[in-house]
Design a protein around this motif. Structure first.
Motif, PDB file in Angstrom:
ATOM      1  N   UNK A 120      17.658  40.629  38.006  1.00  0.00           N
ATOM      2  CA  UNK A 120      19.101  40.907  38.052  1.00  0.00           C
ATOM      3  C   UNK A 120      19.624  41.172  36.640  1.00  0.00           C
ATOM      4  N   UNK A 121      19.143  40.357  35.698  1.00  0.00           N
ATOM      5  CA  UNK A 121      19.618  40.487  34.315  1.00  0.00           C
ATOM      6  C   UNK A 121      19.160  41.815  33.715  1.00  0.00           C
ATOM      7  N   UNK A 122      17.930  42.216  34.025  1.00  0.00           N
ATOM      8  CA  UNK A 122      17.450  43.504  33.523  1.00  0.00           C
ATOM      9  C   UNK A 122      18.286  44.656  34.075  1.00  0.00           C
ATOM     10  N   UNK A 123      18.676  44.541  35.344  1.00  0.00           N
ATOM     11  CA  UNK A 123      19.565  45.553  35.926  1.00  0.00           C
ATOM     12  C   UNK A 123      20.897  45.600  35.188  1.00  0.00           C
ATOM     13  N   UNK A 124      21.425  44.415  34.877  1.00  0.00           N
ATOM     14  CA  UNK A 124      22.689  44.341  34.150  1.00  0.00           C
ATOM     15  C   UNK A 124      22.562  44.996  32.776  1.00  0.00           C
ATOM     16  N   UNK A 125      21.503  44.669  32.063  1.00  0.00           N
ATOM     17  CA  UNK A 125      21.293  45.241  30.732  1.00  0.00           C
ATOM     18  C   UNK A 125      21.144  46.761  30.812  1.00  0.00           C
ATOM     19  N   UNK A 126      20.402  47.215  31.815  1.00  0.00           N
ATOM     20  CA  UNK A 126      20.212  48.656  31.973  1.00  0.00           C
ATOM     21  C   UNK A 126      21.540  49.356  32.269  1.00  0.00           C
ATOM     22  N   UNK A 127      22.345  48.754  33.127  1.00  0.00           N
ATOM     23  CA  UNK A 127      23.643  49.343  33.461  1.00  0.00           C
ATOM     24  C   UNK A 127      24.568  49.363  32.243  1.00  0.00           C
ATOM     25  N   UNK A 128      24.591  48.269  31.486  1.00  0.00           N
ATOM     26  CA  UNK A 128      25.408  48.214  30.278  1.00  0.00           C
ATOM     27  C   UNK A 128      24.976  49.280  29.278  1.00  0.00           C
ATOM     28  N   UNK A 129      23.656  49.432  29.127  1.00  0.00           N
ATOM     29  CA  UNK A 129      23.144  50.438  28.192  1.00  0.00           C
ATOM     30  C   UNK A 129      23.489  51.847  28.662  1.00  0.00           C
ATOM     31  N   UNK A 130      23.381  52.097  29.977  1.00  0.00           N
ATOM     32  CA  UNK A 130      23.734  53.415  30.506  1.00  0.00           C
ATOM     33  C   UNK A 130      25.191  53.756  30.192  1.00  0.00           C
ATOM     34  N   UNK A 131      26.063  52.765  30.346  1.00  0.00           N
ATOM     35  CA  UNK A 131      27.480  52.999  30.060  1.00  0.00           C
ATOM     36  C   UNK A 131      27.697  53.299  28.576  1.00  0.00           C
TER      37      UNK A 131
ATOM     38  N   UNK B 169      -4.583  16.756  44.122  1.00  0.00           N
ATOM     39  CA  UNK B 169      -3.407  16.650  43.246  1.00  0.00           C
ATOM     40  C   UNK B 169      -2.785  18.038  43.113  1.00  0.00           C
ATOM     41  N   UNK B 170      -1.598  18.203  43.671  1.00  0.00           N
ATOM     42  CA  UNK B 170      -0.939  19.511  43.664  1.00  0.00           C
ATOM     43  C   UNK B 170       0.450  19.403  43.049  1.00  0.00           C
ATOM     44  N   UNK B 171       0.748  20.284  42.120  1.00  0.00           N
ATOM     45  CA  UNK B 171       2.105  20.431  41.596  1.00  0.00           C
ATOM     46  C   UNK B 171       2.576  21.824  41.963  1.00  0.00           C
ATOM     47  N   UNK B 172       3.591  21.867  42.817  1.00  0.00           N
ATOM     48  CA  UNK B 172       4.185  23.148  43.200  1.00  0.00           C
ATOM     49  C   UNK B 172       5.208  23.545  42.140  1.00  0.00           C
ATOM     50  N   UNK B 173       5.143  24.762  41.664  1.00  0.00           N
ATOM     51  CA  UNK B 173       6.050  25.192  40.594  1.00  0.00           C
ATOM     52  C   UNK B 173       6.649  26.561  40.899  1.00  0.00           C
ATOM     53  N   UNK B 174       7.698  26.881  40.165  1.00  0.00           N
ATOM     54  CA  UNK B 174       8.263  28.230  40.187  1.00  0.00           C
ATOM     55  C   UNK B 174       8.666  28.584  38.757  1.00  0.00           C
ATOM     56  N   UNK B 175       7.793  29.306  38.044  1.00  0.00           N
ATOM     57  CA  UNK B 175       8.119  29.772  36.690  1.00  0.00           C
ATOM     58  C   UNK B 175       8.820  31.122  36.757  1.00  0.00           C
ATOM     59  N   UNK B 176       9.114  31.701  35.606  1.00  0.00           N
ATOM     60  CA  UNK B 176       9.636  33.073  35.580  1.00  0.00           C
ATOM     61  C   UNK B 176       9.063  33.829  34.393  1.00  0.00           C
ATOM     62  N   UNK B 177       9.188  35.147  34.411  1.00  0.00           N
ATOM     63  CA  UNK B 177       8.486  35.976  33.435  1.00  0.00           C
ATOM     64  C   UNK B 177       8.952  35.840  31.978  1.00  0.00           C
ATOM     65  N   UNK B 178      10.163  35.338  31.672  1.00  0.00           N
ATOM     66  CA  UNK B 178      10.463  35.086  30.262  1.00  0.00           C
ATOM     67  C   UNK B 178       9.511  34.103  29.592  1.00  0.00           C
ATOM     68  N   UNK B 179       8.613  33.511  30.375  1.00  0.00           N
ATOM     69  CA  UNK B 179       7.531  32.712  29.790  1.00  0.00           C
ATOM     70  C   UNK B 179       6.755  33.522  28.766  1.00  0.00           C
TER      71      UNK B 179
ATOM     72  N   UNK C 249      20.305  49.624  24.294  1.00  0.00           N
ATOM     73  CA  UNK C 249      19.513  48.514  24.843  1.00  0.00           C
ATOM     74  C   UNK C 249      19.586  47.296  23.930  1.00  0.00           C
ATOM     75  N   UNK C 250      19.523  47.540  22.625  1.00  0.00           N
ATOM     76  CA  UNK C 250      19.565  46.425  21.674  1.00  0.00           C
ATOM     77  C   UNK C 250      20.897  45.694  21.751  1.00  0.00           C
ATOM     78  N   UNK C 251      21.990  46.436  21.754  1.00  0.00           N
ATOM     79  CA  UNK C 251      23.305  45.812  21.805  1.00  0.00           C
ATOM     80  C   UNK C 251      23.508  45.058  23.121  1.00  0.00           C
ATOM     81  N   UNK C 252      23.121  45.679  24.230  1.00  0.00           N
ATOM     82  CA  UNK C 252      23.312  45.047  25.536  1.00  0.00           C
ATOM     83  C   UNK C 252      22.453  43.797  25.673  1.00  0.00           C
ATOM     84  N   UNK C 253      21.173  43.888  25.292  1.00  0.00           N
ATOM     85  CA  UNK C 253      20.269  42.751  25.436  1.00  0.00           C
ATOM     86  C   UNK C 253      20.677  41.591  24.527  1.00  0.00           C
ATOM     87  N   UNK C 254      21.085  41.906  23.299  1.00  0.00           N
ATOM     88  CA  UNK C 254      21.496  40.839  22.384  1.00  0.00           C
ATOM     89  C   UNK C 254      22.775  40.170  22.864  1.00  0.00           C
ATOM     90  N   UNK C 255      23.669  40.927  23.471  1.00  0.00           N
ATOM     91  CA  UNK C 255      24.895  40.340  24.005  1.00  0.00           C
ATOM     92  C   UNK C 255      24.585  39.358  25.132  1.00  0.00           C
TER      93      UNK C 255
END
Length: 264
Positions: A176-187, A112-122, A199-205
């Motif tokens: 990709x999203x972490x890159x976006x947040x980092x770039x927004x914070x850098x700006x 019995x096999x269930x193939x899955x693809x989770x992500x780290x926001x778990x 970081x707080x403002x970018x991540x919350x947005x």
């Protein structure tokens, strides 16, 4: 239910953390195996789980076995545990590129096999996982798998042909999203904002915007238009993003991710 993990890396820890936090399993009902003693020590300290250096022990003693090693180690690990796997057990995989047909061939017997693809926001209870069962999975086992996957976020059953697309749209996309947040914070820092506050403002947005898509049911383009006032600041920023090929770069990156998933 005795839940076992073979492999104790970032994804396994994210899954175990969500499962334990949401009460699906008690820490003592989770057993993790890993060749690295420091990795096991860290998981035991942080989560209170049981640990072992023996993959076969996990296969022999657990009702559900999650193969959370890197794809290149799947063949070796399955060869090690396949004689210990029983028909009533459920095996959950999280490796991109390892199809149900390939997995069945490696086990060489009905499993019995269930193939899955989770992500780290778990790790924070906000994961999204795709699941695809093989023909041997009973209704009860599939229900068990979905309860496990939903304990650390959302989960949906999909046809296997879409699994490579899932890798790019959710499995890898937190990066990709972490890159976006980092770039927004850098700006923002360049404009004078303290870095931690940026970081707080970018991540919350980003978090709030994603929540609007999920909870309003509106098309993302409609929500974008709501922010873009005539001759305003937002449309000026959007114009630059379009000039720089923002959408195309995301699509190209995801295409590369999907193609890599197929070849793993």
């Amino acid at each position: 239910m005795k839940l076992g993990f073979i492999g104790c890396g970032n994804m396994a820890n994210a899954m175990m953390g969500g499962i334990i936090r949401n009460g699906l399993c008690k820490p003592e009902e989770v057993l993790a195996a890993n060749p690295s003693a420091p990795a096991l020590e860290k998981a035991k300290k942080n989560l209170g789980i049981s640990t072992t250096a023996d993959n076969t022990e996990v296969a022999k003693t657990c009702d559900v076995v999650v193969l959370s090693v890197k794809p290149q180690f799947y063949e070796e690990v399955i060869a090690e545990i396949r004689n210990a796997v029983r028909p009533e057990q459920l095996v959950v995989t999280i490796a991109p590129g390892k199809t149900l047909a390939w997995l069945a061939e490696q086990f060489g017997k009905p499993v019995q096999i269930v193939r899955t693809m989770p992500n780290t926001p778990a790790l924070v209870g906000e994961g999204i996982t795709a699941a695809c069962p093989n023909e041997n999975v009973s209704e009860a086992s599939l229900d068990c798998a979905m309860r496990i996957l939903k304990s650390f976020g959302k989960a949906e059953i999909i046809p296997e042909r879409l699994m490579d697309a899932v890798v790019s749209v959710s499995g890898s996309s937190p990066a990709y999203v972490f890159l976006l947040i980092e770039a927004m914070a850098d700006a923002a820092v360049a404009d004078g904002m303290p870095r931690q506050q940026a970081y707080t403002f970018a991540a919350q947005a980003v978090y709030g915007s994603a929540k609007m898509v999920l909870e309003t049911g509106r098309h993302p383009g409609e929500l974008k238009d709501m922010v873009c006032s005539p001759a305003g600041t937002t449309i000026a920023a959007v114009r630059v993003l379009e000039e720089k090929g923002f959408r195309a770069s995301i699509m190209d990156a995801m295409k590369a991710c999907t193609e890599k998933a197929k070849s793993v």
